[in-house]
Design an enzyme around this catalytic site. Structure first.
Site, mmCIF file in Angstrom:
data_model
loop_
_atom_site.group_PDB
_atom_site.id
_atom_site.type_symbol
_atom_site.label_atom_id
_atom_site.label_comp_id
_atom_site.label_asym_id
_atom_site.label_seq_id
_atom_site.Cartn_x
_atom_site.Cartn_y
_atom_site.Cartn_z
ATOM 1 N N GLY A 152 17.351 -19.461 49.623
ATOM 2 C CA GLY A 152 17.060 -18.881 48.760
ATOM 3 C C GLY A 152 17.796 -19.507 47.258
ATOM 4 C CB VAL A 153 19.315 -18.125 44.352
ATOM 5 C CG1 VAL A 153 20.294 -18.397 43.614
ATOM 6 C CG2 VAL A 153 18.221 -17.565 43.449
ATOM 7 C CG ASP A 154 24.323 -19.473 48.802
ATOM 8 O OD1 ASP A 154 25.064 -20.477 47.925
ATOM 9 O OD2 ASP A 154 24.915 -19.512 50.194
ATOM 10 C CG ASN A 179 26.507 -17.776 52.608
ATOM 11 O OD1 ASN A 179 27.456 -18.469 52.887
ATOM 12 N ND2 ASN A 179 25.412 -18.427 52.883
ATOM 13 C CB ILE A 222 18.630 -19.261 38.346
ATOM 14 C CG1 ILE A 222 20.306 -18.820 37.354
ATOM 15 C CG2 ILE A 222 19.300 -19.939 39.282
ATOM 16 C CD1 ILE A 222 20.734 -17.728 37.972
ATOM 17 C CE1 TYR A 271 21.723 -12.157 52.699
ATOM 18 C CE2 TYR A 271 23.531 -11.417 51.157
ATOM 19 C CZ TYR A 271 22.998 -12.540 52.404
ATOM 20 O OH TYR A 271 24.107 -13.119 52.244
ATOM 21 C CB SER A 315 20.872 -8.354 47.438
ATOM 22 O OG SER A 315 22.594 -8.345 47.289
ATOM 23 C CB THR A 316 15.655 -8.452 45.215
ATOM 24 O OG1 THR A 316 15.379 -10.161 44.194
ATOM 25 C CG2 THR A 316 16.203 -7.636 44.754
ATOM 26 N N GLY A 317 16.181 -10.882 47.803
ATOM 27 C CA GLY A 317 14.810 -12.031 48.548
ATOM 28 C C GLY A 317 15.637 -11.894 50.199
#
Length: 185
Positions: A38-40, A30, A17, A134, A130-132
């Protein structure tokens, strides 16, 4: 995979991404907006330190020191990213599957699209929110995400919406969900 909905395009792709050349990419943030894993973390690293500084200002001035609530969305510049903007949204942590978790996840997509639309943006890339860490089940998350995006596009012509999925397995889960959902359109 690509489908057209109300003069808009919904595309599924596998990729990074942080490399997407869109008007905006969505950060599965978060509530602190200060980066993380992760993505963040990847988005913060790729955007450079100015993103963190803008997030700190947002947190102080707009959120009055509070955390960004789950399901809400805010927008910042993209800085060193190929995307002009980053829309930050906080997904729900999976607690076992009450209806509220699904609604909060849907709000992430709805609010990010609404914010992009308000800004006059015409292309956006989402991760699988939310699929990582979380732990939201990917199959339920894919159906929630895609049905929310499709519902939004049916009412609001937007442009291009891309689900940028990290793994081949995630891509196939989203592809199966989209194939199922487009039969209902």
């Amino acid at each position: 995979m690509e489908v057209e909905i109300n003069r808009s395009t919904l595309t599924l792709m596998r990729g990074d991404i942080t490399k997407q050349k869109r008007d905006a990419i969505v950060n599965a943030a978060n509530g602190t907006l200060l980066g993380g894993g992760g993505v963040d973390g990847a988005i913060h690293r790729a955007a450079g330190p100015e993103l963190l500084e803008e997030c700190k200002r947002l947190r102080k001035e707009v959120l009055k020191g509070e955390m960004l609530p789950t399901g809400d969305a805010v927008i910042t510049k993209g800085y060193l990213l190929p995307a002009q903007y980053v829309i930050h949204t906080v997904g729900p942590v999976w607690q076992g599957g009450d209806q509220k978790e699904k609604e909060l996840l849907a709000n992430c997509y709805k609010n990010a699209l609404g914010l992009a639309s308000e800004k006059g943006l015409q292309s956006i890339s989402f991760p699988s929110i939310s699929t990582g860490v979380y732990r939201f089940p990917i199959e339920l998350a894919s159906k929630t995400a895609l049905s929310t995006i499709i519902g939004f596009l049916k009412k609001h012509p937007f442009g291009k919406v891309v689900m940028t999925l990290f793994s081949e397995e995630d891509y196939h889960t989203y592809q199966s969900s989209l194939e199922e959902l487009i039969k209902e359109i």
